[in-house]
Design a protein around this motif. Structure first.
Motif, PDB file in Angstrom:
ATOM      1  N   ILE A  48       0.645  -1.077  -0.144  1.00  0.00           N
ATOM      2  CA  ILE A  48       0.118   0.118   0.042  1.00  0.00           C
ATOM      3  C   ILE A  48       1.092   1.304  -0.165  1.00  0.00           C
ATOM      4  O   ILE A  48       1.959   1.158   0.634  1.00  0.00           O
ATOM      5  N   LEU A  49       0.510   2.292  -0.699  1.00  0.00           N
ATOM      6  CA  LEU A  49       1.140   3.497  -0.538  1.00  0.00           C
ATOM      7  C   LEU A  49      -0.238   4.421  -0.407  1.00  0.00           C
ATOM      8  O   LEU A  49      -1.138   4.732  -0.974  1.00  0.00           O
ATOM      9  N   ASP A  50       0.245   5.297   0.661  1.00  0.00           N
ATOM     10  CA  ASP A  50      -0.595   6.256   1.467  1.00  0.00           C
ATOM     11  C   ASP A  50       0.162   7.653   1.777  1.00  0.00           C
ATOM     12  O   ASP A  50       0.711   7.808   2.698  1.00  0.00           O
ATOM     13  N   PRO A  51       0.210   8.475   0.523  1.00  0.00           N
ATOM     14  CA  PRO A  51       1.029   9.761   0.679  1.00  0.00           C
ATOM     15  C   PRO A  51       0.963  10.538   2.003  1.00  0.00           C
ATOM     16  O   PRO A  51       1.799  11.358   2.363  1.00  0.00           O
ATOM     17  N   ALA A  52      -0.347  10.356   2.472  1.00  0.00           N
ATOM     18  CA  ALA A  52      -0.763  11.094   3.550  1.00  0.00           C
ATOM     19  C   ALA A  52      -0.256  10.895   4.700  1.00  0.00           C
ATOM     20  O   ALA A  52      -0.320  11.274   5.954  1.00  0.00           O
ATOM     21  N   GLY A  53       0.082   9.583   4.710  1.00  0.00           N
ATOM     22  CA  GLY A  53       0.513   8.926   6.066  1.00  0.00           C
ATOM     23  C   GLY A  53      -0.354   7.910   6.563  1.00  0.00           C
ATOM     24  O   GLY A  53      -1.617   8.007   6.577  1.00  0.00           O
ATOM     25  N   ILE A  54       0.468   6.512   6.584  1.00  0.00           N
ATOM     26  CA  ILE A  54      -0.518   5.537   6.941  1.00  0.00           C
ATOM     27  C   ILE A  54      -1.184   5.429   8.414  1.00  0.00           C
ATOM     28  O   ILE A  54      -0.643   5.869   9.292  1.00  0.00           O
ATOM     29  N   ASP A  55      -2.524   5.194   8.359  1.00  0.00           N
ATOM     30  CA  ASP A  55      -3.200   4.911   9.540  1.00  0.00           C
ATOM     31  C   ASP A  55      -2.974   3.714  10.179  1.00  0.00           C
ATOM     32  O   ASP A  55      -3.282   2.774  10.022  1.00  0.00           O
ATOM     33  N   LEU A  56      -2.108   3.976  11.481  1.00  0.00           N
ATOM     34  CA  LEU A  56      -1.438   2.927  12.050  1.00  0.00           C
ATOM     35  C   LEU A  56      -2.507   2.082  12.852  1.00  0.00           C
ATOM     36  O   LEU A  56      -2.292   0.821  13.124  1.00  0.00           O
ATOM     37  N   ALA A  57      -3.488   2.980  13.368  1.00  0.00           N
ATOM     38  CA  ALA A  57      -4.504   2.154  14.241  1.00  0.00           C
ATOM     39  C   ALA A  57      -5.302   1.041  13.365  1.00  0.00           C
ATOM     40  O   ALA A  57      -5.616   0.002  13.764  1.00  0.00           O
ATOM     41  N   ALA A  58      -5.409   1.428  11.962  1.00  0.00           N
ATOM     42  CA  ALA A  58      -6.259   0.531  10.957  1.00  0.00           C
ATOM     43  C   ALA A  58      -5.375  -0.647  10.747  1.00  0.00           C
ATOM     44  O   ALA A  58      -5.736  -1.844  10.620  1.00  0.00           O
ATOM     45  N   ILE A  59      -3.762  -0.339  10.810  1.00  0.00           N
ATOM     46  CA  ILE A  59      -3.191  -1.437  10.458  1.00  0.00           C
ATOM     47  C   ILE A  59      -2.988  -2.407  11.629  1.00  0.00           C
ATOM     48  O   ILE A  59      -2.793  -3.588  11.489  1.00  0.00           O
ATOM     49  N   HIS A  60      -3.017  -1.887  13.068  1.00  0.00           N
ATOM     50  CA  HIS A  60      -3.029  -2.728  13.926  1.00  0.00           C
ATOM     51  C   HIS A  60      -4.184  -3.726  14.075  1.00  0.00           C
ATOM     52  O   HIS A  60      -4.124  -4.906  14.104  1.00  0.00           O
ATOM     53  N   GLU A  61      -5.309  -2.989  13.728  1.00  0.00           N
ATOM     54  CA  GLU A  61      -6.461  -3.917  13.651  1.00  0.00           C
ATOM     55  C   GLU A  61      -6.719  -4.837  12.401  1.00  0.00           C
ATOM     56  O   GLU A  61      -7.186  -6.198  12.867  1.00  0.00           O
ATOM     57  N   ILE A  62      -6.006  -4.600  11.518  1.00  0.00           N
ATOM     58  CA  ILE A  62      -6.020  -5.704  10.222  1.00  0.00           C
ATOM     59  C   ILE A  62      -5.062  -6.678  10.381  1.00  0.00           C
ATOM     60  O   ILE A  62      -5.358  -7.780  10.267  1.00  0.00           O
ATOM     61  N   LYS A  63      -3.817  -6.395  10.812  1.00  0.00           N
ATOM     62  CA  LYS A  63      -3.064  -7.712  10.863  1.00  0.00           C
ATOM     63  C   LYS A  63      -2.642  -8.123  12.275  1.00  0.00           C
ATOM     64  O   LYS A  63      -2.217  -9.236  12.347  1.00  0.00           O
ATOM     65  N   GLU A  64      -2.956  -7.353  13.476  1.00  0.00           N
ATOM     66  CA  GLU A  64      -2.678  -7.752  14.781  1.00  0.00           C
ATOM     67  C   GLU A  64      -4.115  -8.353  15.519  1.00  0.00           C
ATOM     68  O   GLU A  64      -3.798  -9.329  16.130  1.00  0.00           O
TER      69      GLU A  64
END
Length: 443
Positions: free
Chosen positions: A265-281
């Protein structure tokens, strides 16, 4: 022909079927040649020949029964590589790619990584070709219990202290520890990465990713710079990648990319890490799900993280993921720093190119040592029956990573390679191990 080259040539002939191990050994031995040449006693004591051979290799079968009642058989390994500085220390990797060559490469790298932490731990690695993905908790427990039934004969808090790695998280460590406790009838710090209520350490989950950023932060500080305003590309979306992204963002960087085994994924605005935590962890899902809820994000299948312009690149996925074409793309786009979060994620050709082009290259055995450093701090807490606060552990971690950076930088300068942290880290780690081996005689 010099001493180090003779040892390298002998290894290439003897272990031609172990490419990952040969790659790691060749890189280390080539770079430490100046330190070896400066001390003829090393050759007289056959120090390098002893250094490149594990003290012990344990291989065993792991039979277990799946949910369908079928007997499965996997291969288990533990490479106890070098104990000159302390008990063997290194993770247990559970992944279909696991074989003897990969574990020897990881164990060999672990010797120098552990040495750089200045903590009293030797180097080792282990694991199995078992894949926990898609398996039920009961199946994972059955495998872990069978694996530990054999492994428990060879490990102990003063002998060999395994930890987590790819495929070995809190669930697997819990099952492994429970089986060790049941068989040995003792509650000891024989594994690190344990749960916080039963001997684990705060900040262990974050340690490798945080430590990577602390290392790069010190490098930037030496240049009068910081993470503030920097564009950071990260590969991977596991433990190391997530917490490297979290710390980099906290220091003012914009984390643009992450990846998994299917895409990136490429998110030029900055990746939403809370969403990544939810999806991956939490859900253990795929990054493609992120793009579905974030309109600013582009999702691409396959590889491609390093094609995006950035200031800092942090490869945090797996070995040899950053290749020569990727290195050329990073240089062309103006990338100034590459910091390895995974073990040997950059090919030898790509590493040499980046260094030749003036990119500040932070080798994994130095920059990703934070995980094993906090594992060793967990061992200390277990021995003292203490539990330190998150802030205490995090402060110790940062101090260790800053110390590793300066040890590598100083060694590089001392041996005529100023700024080359690959050479510096290898020599700094090697000298400590070599001095201990020489002091302990021919063993």
């Amino acid at each position: 022909m010099g001493y180090t080259q003779r040892v390298i040539d002998d290894l290439k002939e003897r272990y031609a079927d172990q490419p990952e191990f040969i790659q790691a050994a060749d890189e280390v031995l080539t770079s430490i040649a100046p330190a070896v040449d400066a001390n003829p006693a090393y050759e007289q004591a056959a120090l390098l020949e002893r250094l490149v051979e594990p003290e012990r290799i344990i291989m065993f079968r792991v039979p277990w029964i799946d949910d369908a009642g079928k007997v499965q058989v996997n291969r288990g390994y533990r490479i106890e590589f070098n104990s000159a500085l302390g008990p063997y220390k290194g993770g247990l990797r559970l992944h279909p790619s696991v074989n003897l060559s990969i574990l020897k490469f990881l164990g060999f790298e672990q010797i120098f990584k552990n040495s750089l932490t200045t903590l009293p731990i030797g180097g080792g690695k282990g694991g199995s070709d078992f894949n926990p993905k898609g398996r039920s908790d009961r199946e994972v427990m059955a495998f872990c219990q069978s694996f530990m039934t054999e492994l428990c004969r060879h490990i102990g808090p003063d002998t060999d202290v395994p930890a987590g790695d790819i495929g070995t998280g809190a669930r697997e460590i819990g099952y492994l520890f429970g089986q060790y406790k049941r068989i040995r009838n003792e509650f000891t710090g024989v594994l690190t990465g344990k749960g916080l209520t039963w001997g684990g350490s705060l900040a262990r989950t974050e340690a490798t990713g945080f430590g990577l950023v602390y290392f790069v932060e010190e490098l930037l500080s030496e240049r009068g710079e910081s993470f503030e305003g920097k564009r950071v590309n990260i590969s991977g979306s596991g433990n190391v990648a997530i917490y490297a992204a979290e710390k980099a963002a906290a220091l003012g960087a914009t984390v643009q990319t992450m990846s998994d085994s299917t895409g990136w994924i490429l998110d030029p605005a900055g990746i939403d890490l809370a969403a990544i935590h939810e999806i991956k962890e939490v859900r253990r899902g795929r990054l493609s799900e992120y793009a579905e809820t974030h309109p600013s994000c582009e999702y691409h299948e396959g590889r491609g993280v390093w094609s995006v312009a950035c200031d800092i690149a942090l490869p945090c996925a797996t070995q040899n993921e950053l290749q020569i074409d990727d290195a050329r793309a990073l240089v062309a786009a103006g990338c100034a720093v590459v910091g390895e979060g995974a073990n040997m994620p950059t090919t030898r050709e790509a590493t040499d190119y980046l260094i030749d082009q003036g990119v500040a290259f932070c080798p994994g055995k130095a920059s990703n040592a934070g995980g094993v450093a906090v594992s060793a701090l967990e061992m200390s807490q277990n021995s003292e029956r203490l539990s330190w606060t998150f802030e205490e552990v995090d402060a110790k971690l940062k101090g260790i990573m800053v110390g590793i950076y300066h040890a590598a930088a100083d060694a590089a300068a001392e041996f005529g390679h100023p700024g080359n942290l690959v050479v510096g880290a290898n020599i700094a780690g090697f000298k400590k191990v070599a001095d201990a081996m020489m002091a302990q005689g021919i063993v």
